[in-house]
Motif scaffolding. Structure first.
Motif, PDB file in Angstrom:
ATOM      1  N   ALA A  48      38.766  33.440  48.576  1.00 53.27           N
ATOM      2  CA  ALA A  48      38.224  34.342  49.806  1.00 53.27           C
ATOM      3  C   ALA A  48      39.198  34.666  50.766  1.00 53.27           C
ATOM      4  N   ALA A  49      40.661  34.508  50.488  1.00 52.79           N
ATOM      5  CA  ALA A  49      41.869  34.729  51.204  1.00 52.79           C
ATOM      6  C   ALA A  49      41.783  35.965  51.916  1.00 52.79           C
ATOM      7  N   THR A  87      43.518  48.079  51.179  1.00 50.73           N
ATOM      8  CA  THR A  87      44.100  46.946  51.351  1.00 50.73           C
ATOM      9  C   THR A  87      43.532  45.862  50.297  1.00 50.73           C
ATOM     10  N   SER A  88      42.298  46.085  50.387  1.00 48.48           N
ATOM     11  CA  SER A  88      41.372  44.950  49.709  1.00 48.48           C
ATOM     12  C   SER A  88      41.872  45.238  48.012  1.00 48.48           C
ATOM     13  N   VAL A  89      41.526  46.691  47.694  1.00 47.49           N
ATOM     14  CA  VAL A  89      41.956  46.986  46.281  1.00 47.49           C
ATOM     15  C   VAL A  89      43.134  46.353  45.998  1.00 47.49           C
ATOM     16  N   HIS A  90      44.051  46.704  46.694  1.00 47.82           N
ATOM     17  CA  HIS A  90      45.542  46.669  46.180  1.00 47.82           C
ATOM     18  C   HIS A  90      45.527  44.915  46.221  1.00 47.82           C
ATOM     19  N   TYR A  91      45.079  44.182  46.905  1.00 47.02           N
ATOM     20  CA  TYR A  91      45.281  42.610  46.953  1.00 47.02           C
ATOM     21  C   TYR A  91      44.661  42.155  45.662  1.00 47.02           C
ATOM     22  N   GLU A  92      43.152  42.780  45.499  1.00 45.98           N
ATOM     23  CA  GLU A  92      42.398  42.044  44.323  1.00 45.98           C
ATOM     24  C   GLU A  92      43.085  42.362  43.054  1.00 45.98           C
ATOM     25  N   ALA A  93      43.493  43.825  43.058  1.00 44.68           N
ATOM     26  CA  ALA A  93      44.029  44.174  41.995  1.00 44.68           C
ATOM     27  C   ALA A  93      45.310  43.431  41.454  1.00 44.68           C
ATOM     28  N   THR A  94      46.166  43.160  42.572  1.00 43.12           N
ATOM     29  CA  THR A  94      47.451  42.438  42.113  1.00 43.12           C
ATOM     30  C   THR A  94      47.437  41.026  41.909  1.00 43.12           C
ATOM     31  N   ARG A  95      46.475  40.463  42.538  1.00 41.93           N
ATOM     32  CA  ARG A  95      46.090  38.890  42.181  1.00 41.93           C
ATOM     33  C   ARG A  95      45.643  38.779  40.990  1.00 41.93           C
ATOM     34  N   ALA A  96      44.873  40.061  40.264  1.00 40.74           N
ATOM     35  CA  ALA A  96      44.251  39.759  39.109  1.00 40.74           C
ATOM     36  C   ALA A  96      45.073  40.055  37.904  1.00 40.74           C
ATOM     37  N   GLY A  97      46.723  40.812  38.320  1.00 42.26           N
ATOM     38  CA  GLY A  97      47.299  41.030  37.493  1.00 42.26           C
ATOM     39  C   GLY A  97      47.053  42.765  36.903  1.00 42.26           C
ATOM     40  N   LEU A  98      46.574  43.479  37.665  1.00 44.44           N
ATOM     41  CA  LEU A  98      46.165  44.896  37.397  1.00 44.44           C
ATOM     42  C   LEU A  98      46.875  45.626  38.435  1.00 44.44           C
ATOM     43  N   ASP A  99      47.044  46.877  37.791  1.00 44.83           N
ATOM     44  CA  ASP A  99      47.847  47.899  38.661  1.00 44.83           C
ATOM     45  C   ASP A  99      46.709  48.514  39.779  1.00 44.83           C
ATOM     46  N   PRO A 100      47.099  48.617  41.093  1.00 45.10           N
ATOM     47  CA  PRO A 100      46.023  48.934  41.857  1.00 45.10           C
ATOM     48  C   PRO A 100      45.625  50.349  41.846  1.00 45.10           C
ATOM     49  N   GLN A 101      46.472  51.109  41.329  1.00 48.99           N
ATOM     50  CA  GLN A 101      46.214  52.613  41.287  1.00 48.99           C
ATOM     51  C   GLN A 101      45.209  52.517  39.910  1.00 48.99           C
ATOM     52  N   LEU A 102      45.148  51.893  38.753  1.00 49.01           N
ATOM     53  CA  LEU A 102      44.131  51.713  37.961  1.00 49.01           C
ATOM     54  C   LEU A 102      42.663  51.321  38.560  1.00 49.01           C
ATOM     55  N   HIS A 146      29.070  43.888  48.906  1.00 49.11           N
ATOM     56  CA  HIS A 146      29.947  43.410  50.054  1.00 49.11           C
ATOM     57  C   HIS A 146      31.013  43.779  49.303  1.00 49.11           C
ATOM     58  N   LEU A 147      31.892  44.647  50.229  1.00 50.79           N
ATOM     59  CA  LEU A 147      33.318  45.115  49.634  1.00 50.79           C
ATOM     60  C   LEU A 147      34.328  44.056  48.684  1.00 50.79           C
ATOM     61  N   ARG A 148      34.525  43.118  49.574  1.00 49.56           N
ATOM     62  CA  ARG A 148      35.552  42.241  49.017  1.00 49.56           C
ATOM     63  C   ARG A 148      34.950  41.452  47.874  1.00 49.56           C
ATOM     64  N   THR A 149      33.577  41.082  47.791  1.00 49.42           N
ATOM     65  CA  THR A 149      32.899  40.523  46.839  1.00 49.42           C
ATOM     66  C   THR A 149      32.911  41.444  45.573  1.00 49.42           C
ATOM     67  N   ASN A 150      32.401  42.548  45.633  1.00 48.78           N
ATOM     68  CA  ASN A 150      32.356  43.576  44.598  1.00 48.78           C
ATOM     69  C   ASN A 150      33.975  43.840  43.921  1.00 48.78           C
ATOM     70  N   LEU A 151      34.915  43.991  44.932  1.00 46.59           N
ATOM     71  CA  LEU A 151      36.302  44.200  43.997  1.00 46.59           C
ATOM     72  C   LEU A 151      36.955  42.761  43.609  1.00 46.59           C
ATOM     73  N   ARG A 152      36.576  41.882  44.114  1.00 50.65           N
ATOM     74  CA  ARG A 152      37.041  40.737  43.812  1.00 50.65           C
ATOM     75  C   ARG A 152      36.387  40.194  41.965  1.00 50.65           C
ATOM     76  N   TYR A 153      34.898  40.487  42.121  1.00 52.79           N
ATOM     77  CA  TYR A 153      34.362  40.252  40.655  1.00 52.79           C
ATOM     78  C   TYR A 153      34.793  41.306  39.683  1.00 52.79           C
TER      79      TYR A 153
END
Length: 214
Positions: A48-49, A87-102, A146-153
């Motif tokens: 939850a950073a 910002t949340s999409v970029h963070y969650e995608a990057t930490r998961a090793g995904l391209d944020p644009q994808l 929830h925004l962050r929760t949905n993106l993180r999952y």
């Protein structure tokens, strides 16, 4: 013949535009997994950073945010919320090793950026996450709207499918959508990625970096 091709192009365009209303929303299937895999995925979704843009160069960071914000403005007029989402999409995608644009392209196809979208199969939120994932890898009370929760999952699940498929994005997207082996959904995401969310310094290729949980 020409009219048939025009109709097909219209259907594909409508699918990208209207997301889950078109029947392309996620329908991930439950698959038994090892306890170690479940534990790793649980650790990933429990993070939850505070989100931040993981772009080292401040000028590049601002360029990316402003460019993506302009592209998203028609769908999300509220600038503050738009910036928070990006910002949340970029963070969650990057930490998961995904391209944020994808991930932005996937959200476009899945929900058309509708926070409270629900598919006919019951998938929820921006990334259309199936509720069974909360029980399998989450915690009681996790809210998929929830925004962050949905993106993180969503990012954790897509990373998991990429790992299963050894970096094969076509098959990973098929798993995410519950249509493994069928070309329509992966092609829709790829088209949205290249057409609407491409970024000059990003290569349009499947991410292969390991997730932080691995």
């Amino acid at each position: 013949m020409g009219s048939a091709r025009r109709l097909f192009r219209y259907v594909l365009s409508a699918a990208v535009l209207f997301g889950s209303a078109s029947g392309f929303a996620g329908n991930q299937q439950y698959e038994p997994m090892a306890a170690s895999v479940r534990a790793a995925l649980h650790t990933a979704v429990a993070d939850a950073a505070a989100p931040r843009l993981l772009i080292a160069d401040p000028i590049e960071r601002q360029r990316w945010l402003e460019a993506m914000s302009r592209r998203l403005e028609k769908r999300i007029p509220d600038r503050d919320y738009r910036i928070d989402l990006l910002t949340s999409v970029h963070y969650e995608a990057t930490r998961a090793g995904l391209d944020p644009q994808l991930v932005l392209a996937l959200i476009q196809v899945e929900s058309n950026f509708r926070k409270y979208a629900v598919s006919t199969a019951g998938a929820r939120g921006y990334m259309q996450v199936m509720p069974f994932w909360v029980e399998v890898i989450g915690s009681p009370g996790d809210n998929l709207f929830h925004l962050r929760t949905n993106l993180r999952y969503g990012c954790t699940i897509l990373r998991h499918y990429l790992d299963i498929e050894k970096g094969d994005l076509f098959r990973a997207l098929g798993r995410y959508n519950g249509s493994l082996g069928k070309a329509q959904y992966p092609n829709l995401v790829r088209a949205a990625w290249e057409r609407d969310w491409a970024w000059p310094k990003q290569h349009l290729a499947a991410a292969t970096a390991s997730s932080p949980a691995n």
